[in-house]
Write a protein that holds these residues in place. Structure first.
Motif: not given
Length: 167
Positions: A41-70
């Motif tokens: 949407s023009a003018g809005a900042v949006a989180t990119v929807v990336l809901a499929t993990e190719i890999f997540d070696q330490n289970s630190d990426y969320s497929t529901s919030s699309y965020a990595f937590t260190a």
């Protein structure tokens, strides 16, 4: 040589000197195949929807919030790419952001320089980010201005966000 804690391998050095760390934070996520077009949407900042993990070696990426937590404090190599469809040449700019708890990083493009509306254009960003334990990182997109909204699709390989602990 193998270093373990609680019977779990933590660091393995094989006979050729190759070092593996099975719990080292590393992830790679992409859009879900067949997920269709997502509107920017023009003018809005949006989180990119990336809901499929190719890999997540330490289970630190969320497929529901699309965020990595260190999981630990350190330096993290983070990178993202996003293919924008029908980029609006009347938009002021497009920003691809990696937003962390500590700071924001972005790549910017002014589409006025195109002679016509590109059918697609890929934005890429790569940073070495200083993150504390429990800090988060997300890939975001912004279209500033313009007369029409752009989209990105769920094509495998068209979009992605990945990262790993460096030091």
């Amino acid at each position: 040589l193998c270093f373990t804690t609680n019977s779990n391998e933590r660091v393995v050095i094989d006979q050729n000197g190759h070092v593996t760390m099975p719990n080292q934070p590393a992830f790679s996520a992409q859009a879900t195949l067949g997920s269709g077009m997502v509107t920017i949407s023009a003018g809005a900042v949006a989180t990119v929807v990336l809901a499929t993990e190719i890999f997540d070696q330490n289970s630190d990426y969320s497929t529901s919030s699309y965020a990595f937590t260190a999981p630990v404090t350190g330096k993290y190599q983070l990178q993202g790419h996003l293919r924008i469809n029908n980029m609006d040449t009347s938009a002021n700019y497009y920003l691809l952001w990696i937003v962390t708890s500590n700071r924001n990083y972005y790549q910017i493009i002014d589409p006025d320089g195109f002679d016509s509306v590109p059918g697609f254009f890929t934005l890429d960003i790569s940073v070495l980010a200083d993150m504390d334990a429990n800090d988060t990182a997300e890939l975001k997109i912004q279209q500033d201005g313009g007369s029409t909204s752009s989209t990105y699709d769920g094509g495998v390989g068209s979009n992605g966000f990945s990262g790993y602990l460096v030091a």
